[in-house]
Design an enzyme around this catalytic site. Structure first.
Site, PDB file in Angstrom:
ATOM      1  N   THR B  54       1.517  30.067  26.751  1.00  0.00           N
ATOM      2  CA  THR B  54       1.204  30.536  28.101  1.00  0.00           C
ATOM      3  C   THR B  54       0.522  29.381  28.821  1.00  0.00           C
ATOM      4  O   THR B  54      -0.385  28.728  28.281  1.00  0.00           O
ATOM      5  CB  THR B  54       0.387  31.849  28.104  1.00  0.00           C
ATOM      6  N   GLU B  55       0.993  29.080  30.012  1.00  0.00           N
ATOM      7  CA  GLU B  55       0.681  27.792  30.634  1.00  0.00           C
ATOM      8  C   GLU B  55      -0.784  27.644  31.040  1.00  0.00           C
ATOM      9  O   GLU B  55      -1.224  26.541  31.363  1.00  0.00           O
ATOM     10  CB  GLU B  55       1.620  27.506  31.814  1.00  0.00           C
ATOM     11  N   ASN B  56      -1.535  28.741  31.013  1.00  0.00           N
ATOM     12  CA  ASN B  56      -2.959  28.595  31.313  1.00  0.00           C
ATOM     13  C   ASN B  56      -3.754  28.054  30.127  1.00  0.00           C
ATOM     14  O   ASN B  56      -4.972  27.910  30.232  1.00  0.00           O
ATOM     15  CB  ASN B  56      -3.555  29.921  31.822  1.00  0.00           C
ATOM     16  N   SER B  96      -1.541  21.479  28.689  1.00  0.00           N
ATOM     17  CA  SER B  96      -0.595  22.588  28.658  1.00  0.00           C
ATOM     18  C   SER B  96       0.685  22.231  29.415  1.00  0.00           C
ATOM     19  O   SER B  96       1.794  22.513  28.949  1.00  0.00           O
ATOM     20  CB  SER B  96      -1.242  23.824  29.279  1.00  0.00           C
TER      21      SER B  96
END
Lengths: 236, 228, 236, 228
Positions: B54-56, B96
């Site tokens: 998840t890109e966070n 990320s």
């Protein structure tokens, strides 16, 4: 299921091909994956382009890889370390190519390669011979050179602790180039002092997430380069 | 256009997610968009292991937590509470997106407003003058991830086709989509345009063609299926 | 001697000036330094350029800073979160400027700013409206846009644990933008859940080295944005 | 040129390092080059705390360890064994040079082969044809660190001046040096050229001028010292 553990060093490096670009972790002997390098010597691939900060010392590890005639080109910042005799001789006789890159530019080029950045600008080397032939550009009144991201076919690195997903931690200043080389290589091969169960490394302290790692070989008691040199050893 | 509104034919949301999950190889690193794409995680076939990014800033994302185990600082890109699977790791946003931009993520599954037959994706803006533009990580994902799957209803709520000759909405990325999973079919983006790889049960090629804004090609798999 | 600890929130933000660029950590409420933001509202600086992934929710934290008319411009990737009403209204009425940046480009621009990289190239946004007016360049057959490094006068971030040298660790996905914002700001101001003795955080697990941090305020029990919103709170 | 070879006048190595240490403010983040610069760490004045950065990935570097406490993987940029002070942190090379390039390091103390009156530094290569070129982090340091101090003997072993009108050796960086500490004097690089800020005990301005390859200016401090 995901299990990146490989039993043997020879299996781990089996597919490194002639002419490949290989990033090798380490700054001097700290972080040098000496068993993987020796396995690569045994494996026999040649005409390699090797990326490392230095060019090895004595007649083991990276110096031995060079001495055995496997390296066509070095990309590095400091090929003149104390005890580095193999590279200088080959270089003077024109048998090995050198791309000299400032240390921070080298690190940033590797990081950029791993992060999908094809090029960036840095003030390092402006107005020096190392900027010759490079594109200059002015931002806000200061000159910068354009530098390219650097990728590799393989990375050989050393970690302190790894799990079967390839999550890694390092020992002190042995970390140096390993995390960014792991990012920049298509295939990252790790020798680790200790292989542990998936989930046993705290997610907050993993330095290299497993996504950047392809193979892990456990080498619980790696050789220490300076000891081998003191003992007058050479490889093979 | 009311034909497209029929509810009881074609695949439902779960079936679309399930069908997509079949195409994700064992050992993949996968990023799932908000909505139906998120549901793909529930349908990983037996014997496969998939790691979710998840890109966070989390690799190894697990399912939603029990209500009393929610940590407001352990969330996904949709800002919903999640958990971590064994082997997870946390990292900052630049690291990320290095995973994304550097082509380390194998598969990304996204929603769509429109997909063109060249694989152009529009999924971030209607381009309306008074809309608040918001893009998030969609452009980074389509530019960086190796394989882009889209899950979408075949038509809009008002029956307009979402698979079109060229997108009228602002693009998220050009020539980025590899495969589309709709309620009616599985469709590949090929050099020759959209090619139908699979039809939902009871759905004919012509039925799908009628609801598509450009020409569809029948894939070799369709001919094969017809021969059985 | 080095002691970056500051007792009061108001002292910590006292020198943020009108027109300053302020990076604010957080992705949604995770990592949002809500007490520092409220202190900034009390402090009164206006016409700020704020860098954050979002534009806040409800009427507390970043949304309150915007609602109180202190923000002239937002640089962000997603100003349309559920519960974000303040920004859209001001934006529609032309009272606040927006620079929309893809999330990964935003992160990389901040990291570049902190790393002394004035500009870099990325494929993100090529052939989209967000690439309009940007310089395109082809590397190895693919188009990329040039993006600029982003720096700030101040960064407000939240950490889990800090020592008096400013070494930081974070809690889970609250890490998000904080480490890179700390790098990119001239003055980095931290609210930490726990202030500990120098030397008590393992050097291997420090995420943000103290060199990037200027001030640390201890806020042992920070407010939770979603709770404040559920309670219908607004600030001040 | 034999005058420059006299050993018993001017500052010794320790005194040069000690004099340099006086100019490093409390709380500074400092990178020290190999050789005499390393010795600066031993002379931090009472009451000041300085944090040392070594570009191979450590902030908070401490002194050399006892022989039985050497870890070959805890080394400095000169590849010598070091220790860590409380508050130290480890990081990778890209992060380490982000500290340098991003102007987060306050002071760097380096050796020199030549310094020009414009502040150009040459300290990495003699430019000889058969020399193995090696640069390490020197170019990154001079380009990125806010304040660059040079510690060097005023002349080469053969008595040639190292402070010159313009460098004959390949440059490490242009207009980067702020202040030079030699065995004879402390010299600032100013817009008008080299300005002598301080003379070693028993050394006259003329004596230094004779051993310098370009014109020196007397700094205001010299006049002041002369009036006392």
């Amino acid at each position: 299921m995901i299990d990146k553990h490989i039993d043997s060093l020879s299996d781990a490096v089996a597919d490194i091909f002639d002419g490949a670009t290989v990033m090798i972790g380490g700054f001097g002997e700290a972080g040098s994956p000496i068993e993987l390098i020796h396995a690569l010597i045994d494996q026999g691939a040649k005409n390699l382009t090797v990326v490392n900060n230095n060019t090895g010392s004595g007649h083991v590890g990276l110096a031995a890889l060079i001495e055995n005639g496997r390296v066509g080109k070095m990309i590095c910042s400091y090929p003149r370390t104390v005890g580095s005799k193999v590279f200088p001789e080959l270089y003077r006789s024109g048998k090995i190519e050198l791309e000299l890159v400032p240390q921070g530019t080298l690190a940033e080029r590797i990081r950029a390669g791993g992060a999908g950045i094809p090029a960036f600008y840095t003030a390092t080397s402006v107005n020096t011979p190392l900027a010759e032939g490079k594109e200059l550009r002015n931002f806000d009144g200061r000159d910068y050179v354009m530098e390219y991201g650097l990728r590799a076919d393989f990375a050989l690195i050393k970690s302190e602790c790894a799990d079967n997903h390839g999550n890694l931690t390092y020992n002190k200043t042995a970390r140096n180039f390993a995390p960014i080389m792991a990012m920049a290589a298509k295939t990252t091969i790790v020798q680790t002092g200790s292989l542990c169960e998936v989930g046993s490394i705290d997610p907050e302290v993993i330095v290299t997430p497993g996504i950047f790692v392809n193979r892990v070989v456990e080498i619980p008691h790696p050789a220490q380069e300076s000891k081998l040199i003191a003992e007058g050893r050479s490889y093979p | 256009m009311s034909v497209a509104k029929q509810q009881n034919i074609g695949w439902g949301r779960e079936e679309m997610a399930k069908r997509t999950a079949l195409d994700i190889p064992d050992g993949s690193y996968v990023n799932l968009g908000i909505g139906i794409p998120e549901m793909v995680a529930q349908y990983v076939p037996e014997g496969r292991e998939v790691i979710y990014h998840t890109e966070n800033g989390l690799l190894g994302m697990g399912p939603a937590p029990a209500e009393d185990e929610v940590d407001p600082e352990l969330i996904n890109a949709g800002k919903k509470a999640v958990t971590v699977n064994p082997g997870a790791s946390f990292f900052h946003h630049a690291d990320s997106f290095a995973m994304i931009r550097g082509q380390h993520i194998d598969v990304c599954v996204l929603g769509a407003m429109q997909v063109s037959e060249q694989g152009d994706l529009a999924n971030w803006s209607t381009g309306e003058a008074d809309a608040i533009p918001a893009v998030g990580g969609a452009m980074d994902l389509v530019a960086g991830v190796k394989t882009i799957y889209v899950i979408t209803q075949h038509c809009t709520k008002s029956g307009e086709p979402k698979l079109v000759e060229s997108c009228s909405y602002p693009l998220t990325g050009k020539a980025v989509v590899d495969r589309i999973y709709t309620d009616l079919a599985v469709i590949d983006v090929t050099a020759d345009g959209f090619m139908v790889a699979e039809l939902a049960p009871g759905i004919s090629f012509d039925y799908v063609q009628q609801r598509t804004g450009c020409k569809l090609l029948p894939g070799p798999q369709l001919a094969e299926a017809a021969n059985h």
